[in-house]
Design a protein around this motif. Structure first.
Motif, short mmCIF file in Angstrom:
data_model
loop_
_atom_site.label_atom_id
_atom_site.label_comp_id
_atom_site.label_asym_id
_atom_site.label_seq_id
_atom_site.Cartn_x
_atom_site.Cartn_y
_atom_site.Cartn_z
N MET A 1 0.88 -1.09 0.12
CA MET A 1 0.17 -0.10 0.02
C MET A 1 0.95 1.29 0.08
O MET A 1 2.10 1.42 0.58
CB MET A 1 -0.87 -0.20 1.30
CG MET A 1 -1.80 1.04 0.99
SD MET A 1 -2.55 1.60 3.09
CE MET A 1 -1.38 2.24 3.86
N ILE A 2 0.39 2.37 -0.62
CA ILE A 2 1.24 3.54 -0.80
C ILE A 2 0.08 4.69 -0.24
O ILE A 2 -0.87 4.55 -0.97
CB ILE A 2 1.81 3.91 -1.93
CG1 ILE A 2 2.67 4.98 -2.03
CG2 ILE A 2 1.09 3.83 -3.35
CD1 ILE A 2 3.92 5.26 -3.02
N ARG A 3 0.55 5.42 0.64
CA ARG A 3 -0.51 6.44 1.07
C ARG A 3 0.37 8.03 0.63
O ARG A 3 1.42 7.95 1.25
CB ARG A 3 -1.04 6.56 2.41
CG ARG A 3 -1.77 7.29 3.09
CD ARG A 3 -2.41 6.90 4.26
NE ARG A 3 -1.21 7.08 5.43
CZ ARG A 3 -0.81 8.37 6.03
NH1 ARG A 3 -1.15 9.56 5.41
NH2 ARG A 3 0.19 8.20 6.83
N ASP A 33 7.00 1.57 6.18
CA ASP A 33 6.72 1.08 7.58
C ASP A 33 7.31 -0.49 7.58
O ASP A 33 7.56 -0.98 6.52
CB ASP A 33 5.12 0.97 7.55
CG ASP A 33 4.64 2.19 8.05
OD1 ASP A 33 5.68 3.24 8.36
OD2 ASP A 33 3.58 2.49 7.90
N GLY A 34 7.19 -0.87 8.77
CA GLY A 34 7.48 -2.40 8.82
C GLY A 34 7.06 -3.39 8.13
O GLY A 34 7.38 -4.36 7.53
N ASP A 35 5.80 -3.21 7.90
CA ASP A 35 4.77 -3.86 7.12
C ASP A 35 5.10 -3.82 5.62
O ASP A 35 4.37 -4.35 4.70
CB ASP A 35 3.27 -4.01 7.53
CG ASP A 35 2.79 -2.59 7.17
OD1 ASP A 35 3.39 -1.66 6.71
OD2 ASP A 35 1.47 -2.20 7.51
#
Ligand SMILES: [Zn+2]
Length: 138
Positions: A1-3, A33-35
């Protein structure tokens, strides 16, 4: 995902509208992020250095990419992706886009009649033979 945060998103749309009917391009700076999800906190518009038909093509100069990388380091951010626009075309990932990709997220914005229409993000595989669509939040 990219926000993509509001400020860089505004800058990207503004850039894409200003360069219409030509393709715009730029770097996306932020963190991962870590995920593995990405957050874009800065958009860095770059010049489309294509010497061909800029309505359907874009080229980022190596020296501009280097400048973007230095800018990212200075702000303790990473280059997490790149963006470009498709004037009067859907936000698909073209054959050329795939060949020119290098692991990052690629955000493609569709600009119709000079106005933002929709956008998608893609991540190519390591061999640049395929890509998958990624969730894009803006
Ligand atoms: Zn494209």
């Amino acid at each position: 995902m990219i926000r993509i945060e509001a400020e860089p998103w505004r800058k990207m749309v503004e850039h894409a509208r200003a360069t219409y009917p030509y393709e715009c391009c730029g770097a996306l700076l932020g963190s991962v992020d870590g995920d593995g999800s990405k957050v874009v906190t800065r958009a860095l518009p770059l010049e489309n250095a294509s010497e061909g038909e800029k309505r359907v093509h874009y080229v980022m100069r190596p020296k501009d990419m280097l400048m973007a990388d230095q800018e990212a380091r200075r702000e303790r951010l990473d280059i997490v992706g790149f963006y470009h626009s498709h004037p009067d075309c859907d936000a698909y990932f073209s054959e050329t886009d795939r060949k020119n990709s290098y692991w990052y997220s690629f955000v493609v914005m569709s600009i119709r009649k000079g106005e933002f229409d929709h956008a998608n993000s893609y991540i190519p595989n390591a061999e640049q033979t395929d890509f998958k669509k990624e969730e894009l939040i803006y």
